[in-house]
Design a protein around this motif. Structure first.
Motif, short mmCIF file in Angstrom:
data_model
loop_
_atom_site.label_atom_id
_atom_site.label_comp_id
_atom_site.label_asym_id
_atom_site.label_seq_id
_atom_site.Cartn_x
_atom_site.Cartn_y
_atom_site.Cartn_z
N CYS A 1 0.85 -1.18 0.00
CA CYS A 1 0.00 0.00 0.00
C CYS A 1 0.90 1.24 0.00
CB CYS A 1 -0.90 -0.01 1.23
SG CYS A 1 -2.15 1.29 1.23
N TYR A 2 0.62 2.17 -0.90
CA TYR A 2 1.40 3.41 -0.97
C TYR A 2 1.11 4.26 0.26
CZ TYR A 2 3.70 7.48 -2.89
OH TYR A 2 4.55 8.54 -3.08
N VAL A 3 2.11 4.93 0.78
CA VAL A 3 2.02 5.66 2.04
C VAL A 3 0.88 6.70 2.03
CG1 VAL A 3 3.77 7.38 1.43
CG2 VAL A 3 3.35 6.82 3.85
N ASP A 4 0.65 7.38 0.92
CA ASP A 4 -0.45 8.37 0.87
C ASP A 4 -1.80 7.70 1.05
OD1 ASP A 4 1.48 10.27 0.39
OD2 ASP A 4 0.90 10.66 -1.69
N ASP A 5 -1.97 6.52 0.47
CA ASP A 5 -3.23 5.79 0.61
C ASP A 5 -3.38 5.27 2.05
OD1 ASP A 5 -3.81 6.20 -2.09
OD2 ASP A 5 -2.69 4.41 -2.65
N GLU A 6 -2.27 4.84 2.62
CA GLU A 6 -2.28 4.37 4.01
C GLU A 6 -2.69 5.50 4.95
OE1 GLU A 6 -2.06 1.13 6.23
OE2 GLU A 6 -0.73 0.98 4.52
#
Length: 89
Positions: free
Chosen positions: A58-63
């Motif tokens: 999961c990409y950090v922005d989505d997390e």
């Protein structure tokens, strides 16, 4: 959950999965930075185990977005924040 049950305070519990993004340490033992470091050096990509293991990334922005949404919700129980699609590595 025990603290919530005993003290009746509002809680949010998040379970974070394999997150990736900028500023990851090159040799921290996680798959994404290890792969990128090897590729940038022209080395073979490292394979841990027999290659059949799966991970969801999961990409950090989505997390971060998922965590903020959880904080704004009334959901009390543990919530998985990540990508439901696993890939072999």
């Amino acid at each position: 959950m025990a603290y919530h049950r005993v003290h009746k305070v509002p809680v949010r519990i998040v379970r974070i999965f394999n997150t990736y993004g900028p500023r990851m340490q090159a040799h921290d033992g996680r798959a994404v930075p290890e792969f990128i470091s090897a590729a940038l050096k022209g080395k073979p990509l490292p394979i841990f185990g027999d290659g059949s293991q799966t991970r969801s990334f999961c990409y950090v922005d989505d997390e971060a977005d998922g965590i903020l949404r959880l904080l704004r919700s009334d959901c009390t129980g543990p919530m998985n924040i990540g990508n439901p699609h696993e890939v072999t590595i």
